[in-house]
Write an enzyme that holds these catalytic residues in place. Structure first.
Site, mmCIF file in Angstrom:
data_model
loop_
_atom_site.group_PDB
_atom_site.id
_atom_site.type_symbol
_atom_site.label_atom_id
_atom_site.label_comp_id
_atom_site.label_asym_id
_atom_site.label_seq_id
_atom_site.Cartn_x
_atom_site.Cartn_y
_atom_site.Cartn_z
ATOM 1 N N LYS A 165 0.827 -1.202 0.000
ATOM 2 C CA LYS A 165 0.000 0.000 0.000
ATOM 3 C C LYS A 165 0.865 1.258 0.000
ATOM 4 C CE LYS A 165 -1.824 1.714 3.907
ATOM 5 N NZ LYS A 165 -1.900 3.166 4.138
ATOM 6 N N ASN A 166 1.808 1.336 0.930
ATOM 7 C CA ASN A 166 2.607 2.551 1.063
ATOM 8 C C ASN A 166 3.507 2.790 -0.144
ATOM 9 O OD1 ASN A 166 1.438 3.138 3.522
ATOM 10 N ND2 ASN A 166 3.057 2.170 4.728
ATOM 11 N N CYS A 204 -4.206 19.601 9.473
ATOM 12 C CA CYS A 204 -3.297 19.669 10.616
ATOM 13 C C CYS A 204 -2.324 20.834 10.461
ATOM 14 C CB CYS A 204 -2.502 18.369 10.767
ATOM 15 S SG CYS A 204 -1.383 18.022 9.395
ATOM 16 N N ARG A 235 2.930 15.707 12.850
ATOM 17 C CA ARG A 235 3.337 14.657 11.909
ATOM 18 C C ARG A 235 4.057 15.327 10.754
ATOM 19 N NH1 ARG A 235 -1.019 10.323 10.388
ATOM 20 N NH2 ARG A 235 0.877 9.334 9.656
ATOM 21 N N LEU A 252 9.032 18.989 7.398
ATOM 22 C CA LEU A 252 10.211 18.376 6.780
ATOM 23 C C LEU A 252 10.107 18.378 5.260
ATOM 24 C CD1 LEU A 252 10.708 15.362 9.222
ATOM 25 C CD2 LEU A 252 11.909 17.550 9.222
ATOM 26 N N ASP A 254 4.334 0.238 12.225
ATOM 27 C CA ASP A 254 3.078 -0.293 11.696
ATOM 28 C C ASP A 254 2.837 -1.755 12.075
ATOM 29 O OD1 ASP A 254 2.222 2.046 10.586
ATOM 30 O OD2 ASP A 254 2.835 1.569 8.545
ATOM 31 N N ILE A 304 8.021 6.408 17.105
ATOM 32 C CA ILE A 304 7.744 7.036 15.813
ATOM 33 C C ILE A 304 6.535 7.961 15.880
ATOM 34 C CG2 ILE A 304 7.312 6.638 13.358
ATOM 35 C CD1 ILE A 304 10.042 5.661 14.325
ATOM 36 N N ARG A 348 -8.581 0.182 4.319
ATOM 37 C CA ARG A 348 -7.546 1.087 3.830
ATOM 38 C C ARG A 348 -6.227 0.353 3.603
ATOM 39 N NH1 ARG A 348 -5.943 4.712 7.602
ATOM 40 N NH2 ARG A 348 -4.645 5.531 5.923
#
Length: 422
Positions: A22-23, A118, A123, A127, A308, A330, A400
């Site tokens: 997915k990522n 946000c 998060r 960066l 995760d 994290i 998801r």
């Protein structure tokens, strides 16, 4: 709203096919914005997040087609109509911010909503901004949107990130492929998804070296061309299903699994008394000799223990012999599954970013509620090992990140079903 009913049913045996990551796929899809030629992805996972990214790209004017039952995604950005990523889509998924770098690099401008509205510091979207500003971008926050421009185009630079952020690394690398000159990105994230992205970009004509290390060098090119790329195996789905026989007993082969994707995680399973071996088709995981042993876990960027997989590992530790300590370094607020596991009879104490788990002989089924994607599957794993029935509600989170979870677990002997909501 749907729920999932799980009944403890003893050891699991058989094979589970592991989907594309997915990522990785959510990162590869925005890469189509870097070129006016087609990009085709194979081994794509069939998930709601992929549909969200599809909708976002289409809102920009990209052509996106789902082929072969969703496992092939054909894209083209030859005629984009917008460089604005609207809040209504971006709010649904944080990975939507990965269109920022590609749009800015190719068109010299982009307007992208902050994910979920946000602040930049939460998060760290900051960066991403710092890295793109180092390449010469001018970025301003107005009304919840990042307004980015680079009138003269992006320019290569040396930039060291304050934290090895995966998303920021991906955004900066994609942007740098079309920048003038050479970019050296230091303290870059090292995750397999980034290696997969670089492999795809290289097929598109990018000149990149150092992926998988903390320093990535990108030599900018004038344009990128089309390509076809296979999405890497999903290491989080792999690790999740490795835990199924670990928590229930039995022996399960994970098809498509590679040890290199989950080495630190596999080490923890071995220390807990679970066998992990490579096969011709993937990884074999077996637990045959009673309860597992407690092990301590500290989440870290790759190649460390993945955040995760922390929730799923906690489910295993709930029935381990001894006391385990899980430290989350994290993300904050990532122990929301702990109170739900306690409802099932687990003994867990949470203090800030640390959870202490004292193993019990057996969990007991209970109605529980999923609070996020990984928490939802951790509760399903716990239910597989519990006495009686466990009903997991709010499982829309599950869609998801896990395709066909009921079918895959049923295939190895789990007693599990999805209950349609009213």
């Amino acid at each position: 709203m749907d729920s999932i009913l799980v009944t403890g049913n003893g050891p699991l045996n058989g094979q589970i096919p592991i989907a594309g990551a997915k990522n990785a796929c959510l990162t590869l899809m925005p890469a189509t914005l870097l070129s006016d030629e087609p990009l085709t992805l194979t081994n794509a996972p069939r998930l709601s997040d992929i549909k969200t990214m599809t909708a976002l790209l289409q809102s920009l004017g990209a052509e996106v087609s789902s082929l072969q039952d969703g496992q092939v995604i054909a894209m083209s950005s030859h005629d984009l109509t917008s460089q604005t990523a609207d809040y209504d889509i971006v709010r649904k998924m944080r990975a939507s911010n990965l269109v920022l770098g590609p749009l800015l690099a190719r068109f010299g401008q982009a307007v992208v909503s902050l994910p979920g509205g946000c602040a930049i510091g939460a998060r760290p979207m900051d960066l991403h901004v710092e890295g793109l500003e180092a390449l010469g971008a001018e970025i301003e926050l107005k009304d919840g949107y990042l307004h980015a421009k680079a009138p003269g185009g992006l320019k290569g630079a040396v930039h060291e990130m304050r934290f090895a952020s995966v998303g920021a690394t991906e955004n900066i690398v994609m942007a740098a492929t079309l920048a003038k000159g050479t970019t050296v990105l230091k303290n870059a994230a090292r995750e397999p998804e980034i290696v997969d992205l670089v492999e795809c970009l290289r097929k598109m004509g990018a000149q990149i070296s150092g992926e998988g290390s903390s320093t990535i060098e990108i030599q900018g090119v004038d344009r990128l061309h089309g390509a076809t790329h296979q999405v890497v195996t999903d290491r989080i789905e792999l690790g999740t299903y490795m835990l199924a026989p670990a928590i229930c007993g039995g022996e399960v082969e994970l098809l498509g699994g590679r040890m290199s994707l989950v080495a630190s995680f596999a080490e923890k399973l071995e220390a807990a008394g679970v066998s992990v071996t490579e096969t011709a088709n993937g990884l074999m995981v077996a637990r045959k000799n009673g309860r597992v042993r407690s092990v301590d876990v500290v989440t870290e960027p790759f190649p460390g223990f993945p955040t995760d997989l922390q929730a799923q590992m906690m489910a295993l530790m709930c029935t381990a012999e001894g006391v385990s300590v899980l430290e989350e370094r994290i993300f904050e607020n990532r122990f929301m599954h702990a109170p739900e596991l306690v409802r099932m009879g687990a003994n867990i104490e949470v203090h800030g970013g640390t959870a202490t788990v004292t193993g019990v002989e057996r969990l007991k089924g209970a109605p529980v509620m999923a609070t996020d994607l990984r928490a939802s599957v951790s509760l399903i794993l716990a239910g597989l090992a519990a006495e009686g029935e466990t009903t997991v509600s709010r499982v829309y989170h599950l869609d998801r990140g896990y395709e066909h979870v009921v079918r895959k677990l049923e295939g190895v002997g789990a007693k599990i079903e999805r209950i349609k909501g009213q």
